[in-house]
Design a protein around this motif. Structure first.
Motif, short mmCIF file in Angstrom:
data_model
loop_
_atom_site.label_atom_id
_atom_site.label_comp_id
_atom_site.label_asym_id
_atom_site.label_seq_id
_atom_site.Cartn_x
_atom_site.Cartn_y
_atom_site.Cartn_z
N UNK A 49 46.49 32.78 30.39
CA UNK A 49 46.34 34.26 29.71
C UNK A 49 44.99 34.88 30.23
N UNK A 50 44.00 34.04 30.11
CA UNK A 50 42.76 34.57 30.49
C UNK A 50 42.60 34.90 31.97
N UNK A 51 43.29 34.02 32.82
CA UNK A 51 43.32 34.48 34.16
C UNK A 51 44.14 35.63 34.50
N UNK A 52 45.21 35.87 33.63
CA UNK A 52 46.03 37.14 33.76
C UNK A 52 44.90 38.39 33.41
N UNK A 53 44.34 38.25 32.48
CA UNK A 53 43.46 39.40 31.83
C UNK A 53 42.42 39.55 32.89
N UNK A 54 41.73 38.47 33.33
CA UNK A 54 40.71 38.79 34.57
C UNK A 54 41.14 39.44 35.69
N UNK A 55 42.32 39.08 36.20
CA UNK A 55 43.08 39.48 37.51
C UNK A 55 43.33 41.04 37.28
N UNK A 56 44.03 41.46 36.11
CA UNK A 56 44.37 42.69 35.65
C UNK A 56 43.09 43.48 35.53
N UNK A 57 41.88 43.14 35.09
CA UNK A 57 40.65 43.94 34.86
C UNK A 57 40.08 43.94 36.21
N UNK A 58 40.01 43.13 37.23
CA UNK A 58 39.59 43.27 38.51
C UNK A 58 40.30 44.08 39.29
N UNK A 59 41.62 44.05 39.22
CA UNK A 59 42.57 45.04 40.16
C UNK A 59 42.42 46.54 39.70
N UNK A 60 42.44 46.56 38.19
CA UNK A 60 42.35 47.91 37.83
C UNK A 60 40.87 48.49 37.68
N UNK A 61 40.04 47.71 38.10
CA UNK A 61 38.61 48.07 38.22
C UNK A 61 38.30 48.60 36.71
N UNK A 62 38.43 47.86 35.44
CA UNK A 62 37.99 48.08 34.13
C UNK A 62 37.56 46.82 33.64
N UNK A 63 36.80 47.20 32.53
CA UNK A 63 36.27 45.90 31.73
C UNK A 63 37.47 45.04 31.01
N UNK A 64 37.03 43.78 30.82
CA UNK A 64 38.18 43.04 30.24
C UNK A 64 38.40 43.32 28.88
N UNK A 65 37.58 43.88 28.06
CA UNK A 65 38.05 44.31 26.86
C UNK A 65 39.04 45.57 26.62
N UNK A 66 39.28 46.25 28.05
CA UNK A 66 40.31 47.20 28.18
C UNK A 66 41.71 46.51 28.27
N UNK A 67 41.54 45.42 28.58
CA UNK A 67 43.03 44.74 28.87
C UNK A 67 43.23 43.80 27.65
N UNK A 68 44.21 44.24 26.92
CA UNK A 68 44.55 43.18 25.83
C UNK A 68 46.08 42.61 25.78
N UNK A 69 45.97 41.14 25.50
CA UNK A 69 47.43 40.47 25.40
C UNK A 69 47.86 40.71 23.88
N UNK A 70 48.93 41.55 23.85
CA UNK A 70 49.34 41.97 22.60
C UNK A 70 50.58 41.25 22.25
#
Length: 103
Positions: A49-70
């Protein structure tokens, strides 16, 4: 809009099918109504889950707090909420589409 993406008033929701223990971290092709994402991390202690959030934030060029697993903390089928991002931009980045030329 692709079927794996839904727009809400405050965010964009992504439906994801996560494949842990893959050979590489990558965003794949849509699979039905979900976007396939592969991560190298195992599904242990929230590492995938942490790797998924990190990957999405890198690809989308945004902060990790903008990507939330709900939804889907212990499942391969997950719902991710993206705050402060435009749906069109998310689709363009995740599909690798090139932006239209400037007029």
């Amino acid at each position: 809009m692709p079927s794996y993406l839904r727009v809400q008033s405050d965010a964009v929701l992504l439906s994801i099918k996560l494949q842990p223990r893959s050979s590489a971290n990558e965003i794949g092709e849509p699979l039905g109504s979900e976007l396939r994402v592969k991560v190298t991390a195992p599904p242990v202690d929230s590492a995938a889950n942490e790797a998924l959030v990190r990957l999405l934030s890198e690809k989308l060029n945004c902060a990790q707090h903008q990507v939330e697993l709900v939804r889907g903390h212990t499942s391969r089928h997950k719902t991710i909420k993206l705050y402060g991002l435009n749906a069109g931009t998310v689709v363009r980045i995740l599909t690798g589409a090139t932006p239209p030329p400037a007029a």
